[in-house]
Write an enzyme that holds these catalytic residues in place. Structure first.
Site, PDB file in Angstrom:
ATOM      1  N   TRP A  32       0.960  -1.221  -0.072  1.00 53.58           N
ATOM      2  CA  TRP A  32       0.024  -0.044  -0.015  1.00 53.58           C
ATOM      3  C   TRP A  32       0.899   1.308   0.131  1.00 53.58           C
ATOM      4  O   TRP A  32       2.019   1.235   0.858  1.00 53.58           O
ATOM      5  CB  TRP A  32      -0.893  -0.025   1.380  1.00 53.58           C
ATOM      6  CG  TRP A  32      -2.367  -0.529   1.163  1.00 53.58           C
ATOM      7  CD1 TRP A  32      -3.462   0.311   1.039  1.00 53.58           C
ATOM      8  CD2 TRP A  32      -2.694  -1.971   0.960  1.00 53.58           C
ATOM      9  NE1 TRP A  32      -4.561  -0.435   0.798  1.00 53.58           N
ATOM     10  CE2 TRP A  32      -4.075  -1.935   0.953  1.00 53.58           C
ATOM     11  CE3 TRP A  32      -2.117  -3.324   0.949  1.00 53.58           C
ATOM     12  CZ2 TRP A  32      -4.810  -3.190   0.777  1.00 53.58           C
ATOM     13  CZ3 TRP A  32      -2.883  -4.194   0.699  1.00 53.58           C
ATOM     14  CH2 TRP A  32      -4.163  -4.194   0.828  1.00 53.58           C
ATOM     15  N   ASP A  35       1.058   3.308   3.373  1.00 57.65           N
ATOM     16  CA  ASP A  35       1.908   2.459   4.396  1.00 57.65           C
ATOM     17  C   ASP A  35       3.287   2.423   4.135  1.00 57.65           C
ATOM     18  O   ASP A  35       4.220   2.243   4.945  1.00 57.65           O
ATOM     19  CB  ASP A  35       1.263   1.034   4.309  1.00 57.65           C
ATOM     20  CG  ASP A  35      -0.379   1.019   4.726  1.00 57.65           C
ATOM     21  OD1 ASP A  35      -0.846   1.605   3.801  1.00 57.65           O
ATOM     22  OD2 ASP A  35      -0.380   0.520   5.721  1.00 57.65           O
ATOM     23  N   GLN A 106      -3.102   7.349  -3.053  1.00 55.05           N
ATOM     24  CA  GLN A 106      -3.241   7.439  -1.541  1.00 55.05           C
ATOM     25  C   GLN A 106      -2.425   8.707  -1.084  1.00 55.05           C
ATOM     26  O   GLN A 106      -1.677   9.414  -2.031  1.00 55.05           O
ATOM     27  CB  GLN A 106      -2.746   6.144  -0.902  1.00 55.05           C
ATOM     28  CG  GLN A 106      -3.780   5.406  -0.101  1.00 55.05           C
ATOM     29  CD  GLN A 106      -3.534   4.182   0.674  1.00 55.05           C
ATOM     30  OE1 GLN A 106      -2.241   3.817   0.598  1.00 55.05           O
ATOM     31  NE2 GLN A 106      -4.206   3.905   1.390  1.00 55.05           N
ATOM     32  N   GLY A 166      -6.972   7.655   2.616  1.00 53.14           N
ATOM     33  CA  GLY A 166      -6.540   6.662   3.840  1.00 53.14           C
ATOM     34  C   GLY A 166      -7.304   6.750   4.798  1.00 53.14           C
ATOM     35  O   GLY A 166      -7.333   5.607   5.647  1.00 53.14           O
ATOM     36  N   ASP A 168     -10.609   5.675   5.497  1.00 53.16           N
ATOM     37  CA  ASP A 168     -11.285   5.031   4.227  1.00 53.16           C
ATOM     38  C   ASP A 168     -12.897   5.164   4.942  1.00 53.16           C
ATOM     39  O   ASP A 168     -13.755   5.334   3.910  1.00 53.16           O
ATOM     40  CB  ASP A 168     -11.036   3.552   4.172  1.00 53.16           C
ATOM     41  CG  ASP A 168      -9.709   3.263   3.378  1.00 53.16           C
ATOM     42  OD1 ASP A 168      -8.789   4.368   3.616  1.00 53.16           O
ATOM     43  OD2 ASP A 168      -9.222   2.030   2.959  1.00 53.16           O
ATOM     44  N   ARG A 200     -15.769  -3.211  10.744  1.00 52.72           N
ATOM     45  CA  ARG A 200     -15.451  -3.140   9.378  1.00 52.72           C
ATOM     46  C   ARG A 200     -16.769  -2.269   8.724  1.00 52.72           C
ATOM     47  O   ARG A 200     -17.722  -2.373   9.374  1.00 52.72           O
ATOM     48  CB  ARG A 200     -14.974  -4.441   8.468  1.00 52.72           C
ATOM     49  CG  ARG A 200     -13.874  -5.088   9.174  1.00 52.72           C
ATOM     50  CD  ARG A 200     -12.537  -4.609   8.705  1.00 52.72           C
ATOM     51  NE  ARG A 200     -12.583  -4.305   7.260  1.00 52.72           N
ATOM     52  CZ  ARG A 200     -11.584  -3.913   6.538  1.00 52.72           C
ATOM     53  NH1 ARG A 200     -10.388  -3.593   7.171  1.00 52.72           N
ATOM     54  NH2 ARG A 200     -11.477  -3.637   5.451  1.00 52.72           N
ATOM     55  N   TRP A 357     -12.037   3.829  11.421  1.00 55.97           N
ATOM     56  CA  TRP A 357     -11.808   5.697  11.025  1.00 55.97           C
ATOM     57  C   TRP A 357     -13.273   6.181  11.433  1.00 55.97           C
ATOM     58  O   TRP A 357     -13.343   7.217  11.174  1.00 55.97           O
ATOM     59  CB  TRP A 357     -11.705   5.635   9.501  1.00 55.97           C
ATOM     60  CG  TRP A 357     -10.350   5.168   9.055  1.00 55.97           C
ATOM     61  CD1 TRP A 357     -10.067   4.246   8.174  1.00 55.97           C
ATOM     62  CD2 TRP A 357      -9.112   6.004   9.386  1.00 55.97           C
ATOM     63  NE1 TRP A 357      -8.775   4.239   7.888  1.00 55.97           N
ATOM     64  CE2 TRP A 357      -8.280   5.090   8.679  1.00 55.97           C
ATOM     65  CE3 TRP A 357      -8.776   6.927  10.037  1.00 55.97           C
ATOM     66  CZ2 TRP A 357      -6.669   5.247   8.706  1.00 55.97           C
ATOM     67  CZ3 TRP A 357      -7.251   7.288   9.971  1.00 55.97           C
ATOM     68  CH2 TRP A 357      -6.639   6.487   9.442  1.00 55.97           C
ATOM     69  N   GLU A 400      -3.987  -2.369  14.342  1.00 53.69           N
ATOM     70  CA  GLU A 400      -4.126  -1.380  13.328  1.00 53.69           C
ATOM     71  C   GLU A 400      -4.854   0.067  13.981  1.00 53.69           C
ATOM     72  O   GLU A 400      -4.493   0.817  13.387  1.00 53.69           O
ATOM     73  CB  GLU A 400      -5.251  -2.150  12.377  1.00 53.69           C
ATOM     74  CG  GLU A 400      -5.471  -1.313  11.135  1.00 53.69           C
ATOM     75  CD  GLU A 400      -6.251  -1.972  10.103  1.00 53.69           C
ATOM     76  OE1 GLU A 400      -6.839  -2.983  10.365  1.00 53.69           O
ATOM     77  OE2 GLU A 400      -6.449  -1.273   9.054  1.00 53.69           O
TER      78      GLU A 400
END
Ligand code: GLC
Length: 435
Positions: A32, A35, A106, A166, A168, A200, A357, A400
């Site tokens: 990515w 990343d 990104q 980023g 998302d 998610r 996010w 994460e």
């Protein structure tokens, strides 16, 4: 701290795949864009050769028009959706012939990543040699952005997909989803086989994501057509901050390299225009922070997120604006019961502390804020961001994303998404070195 640092190095080494790193095993099995940049910064403290290779592989995926994709599909695997057969980068006549990739990008971190490699390097001469060999690709990437993604010539580039941001699944995009009615797609999700579905996006959200890609594909990823037709067209403060910071870094590096006056002049022009319009268009005086702007529907998206504070990183705000950002951050995101810095306004109805996010703390944003706060002399708050980052990783592991509510840590289970996540490890290594 030595133990934690060693664990972080182990995470990075385990995610290294001979030439590039995966963000984490299973959930994200390819390279990515942003990343890779953050990972290179981590590696540069312990293994400069890997750091350089990471960046080199990323830049090798560049298209003929300067574009750099958000995912580079180095390997064949059916454990990820949507993969190369959905994205079909080959539809674009300008795409790389060497790598399959997505047709979106990104946050453009590469410029400042090179600058960081130079800062961290113990052998500046060698590192500058490496940088001299790749820097023009980054310049070409910036040229792509300003020539193709700035239809109003404001120095502010747009993103055409939430995956380009980023961030998302930010609640900011909900307003855009409300303007769309995509078809129902039939597909098999893979992310929810690796991670709890409650952390998610929903199936309907995925329909929106896929539909925007289909529109771009119908026009072979033509930037002109995307600007005309994409229902998602946003000027994002975080994305533009990354580009502005990278412009500044390229200027510094070209000066060190020498003989690049024309490029330095052009970069300075982009920079001046960008900062001016960033402040006049994206600073929301009433909220006291920066917000996103919806170019398709011509209206600001007036929400506070961790992206709202990110311009500190590129020294975009003046002193008063910076003070305003910090006061909003501390008031809404930073009381004693919270870890800094939630990804979305904890006082909003849309806040969800467990979901991708929509509320959790992310280490890369904390890293951006840490240096951003230091730029303005807010060292105490910067150190709090660092301390909080260390504490959540010590308590939960290299996840994460993390719950921002301190009380939740008493019950365990507060690291979410993928585990042994590369940028959480990489940026912790960097923060531990910085005093
Ligand atoms: C998620 C994040 C994105 C990141 C990717 C790989 O999609 O939202 O920012 O680059 O995972 O880690």
């Amino acid at each position: 701290m030595k133990d934690l640092q060693n664990k972080a190095i182990e995470v990075l080494n385990n995610n290294w795949k001979n030439g590039f790193s995966v963000p984490c095993a299973n959930l994200y099995p390819f390279q990515w864009f942003w990343d890779s940049g953050f990972i290179a910064i981590g590696f540069s403290h312990v293994d400069m050769a890997k750091a350089e290779k990471e960046v080199e592989t990323l830049l090798d995926s560049q298209w003929d028009n300067g574009f750099i994709p958000h995912i580079i599909f180095h390997t064949e695997t059916d454990s990820y959706f949507p993969g190369p057969d959905f994205h079909r980068s080959d539809l674009s006549p300008q795409s790389s012939k060497k790598y399959k990739s997505t047709g979106m990008t990104q946050p453009p971190v590469t410029g400042f990543v090179l600058r960081e490699l130079f800062r961290i390097s113990k052998d500046k001469i060698e590192t500058l040699k490496f940088i001299g060999g790749v820097i023009d690709k980054v310049y070409f990437n910036h040229e792509y952005f300003y020539n193709n993604r700035d239809p109003k010539n404001e120095g502010l580039v747009y993103i055409y997909h939430n995956w380009e941001s980023g961030t998302d699944n930010s609640p900011i995009w909900d307003d855009i989803w409300a303007t769309m009615n995509p078809p129902e797609y039939n597909f098999e999700r893979r992310d929810t086989t690796h991670v709890d579905a409650s952390q998610r996006p929903s199936k309907r959200e995925y329909d929106h994501y896929l539909h925007i890609i289909d529109i771009a594909k119908e026009h072979n990823y033509s930037d002109k057509k995307i600007a005309e037709l994409s229902p998602f067209l946003v000027q994002d403060p975080l994305f533009n901050t990354m580009l502005i910071k990278s412009n500044q870094s390229l200027i510094d590096l070209y000066k060190l390299i020498g003989n690049n006056e024309d490029k330095i002049k052009q970069l300075q022009k982009w920079l001046d225009k960008a900062i001016k319009n960033f402040n006049s268009k994206l600073f929301d005086k009433e909220l006291g922070v920066y917000v996103h702007y919806d170019l398709r529907n011509e209206k600001p998206l007036r929400f506070i997120s961790s992206s709202s504070f990110s311009p500190l990183f590129a020294e975009i705000p003046n002193k008063e604006q910076a003070a305003s950002l910090v006061s909003v951050m501390m008031e809404k995101f930073g009381n004693d019961n919270q870890y800094l810095c939630a990804s979305f306004d904890p006082t909003s109805e849309r806040f969800n502390p467990k979901k991708y996010w929509r509320g959790p703390v992310w280490v890369n944003l904390n890293w951006i804020l840490y240096y951003g706060l230091k730029n303005y002399g807010y060292n105490d708050i910067a150190n709090r961001v660092k301390k909080d980052t260390i504490e959540i990783i010590e308590k939960a592991g290299f996840y994460e994303y993390f719950d921002s509510r301190k009380e939740e840590y008493k019950n365990g289970n507060i690291g979410y998404g993928g585990n042994n996540f590369s940028w959480s490890a990489a940026l912790l290594i960097d923060m531990l070195q910085d005093n």
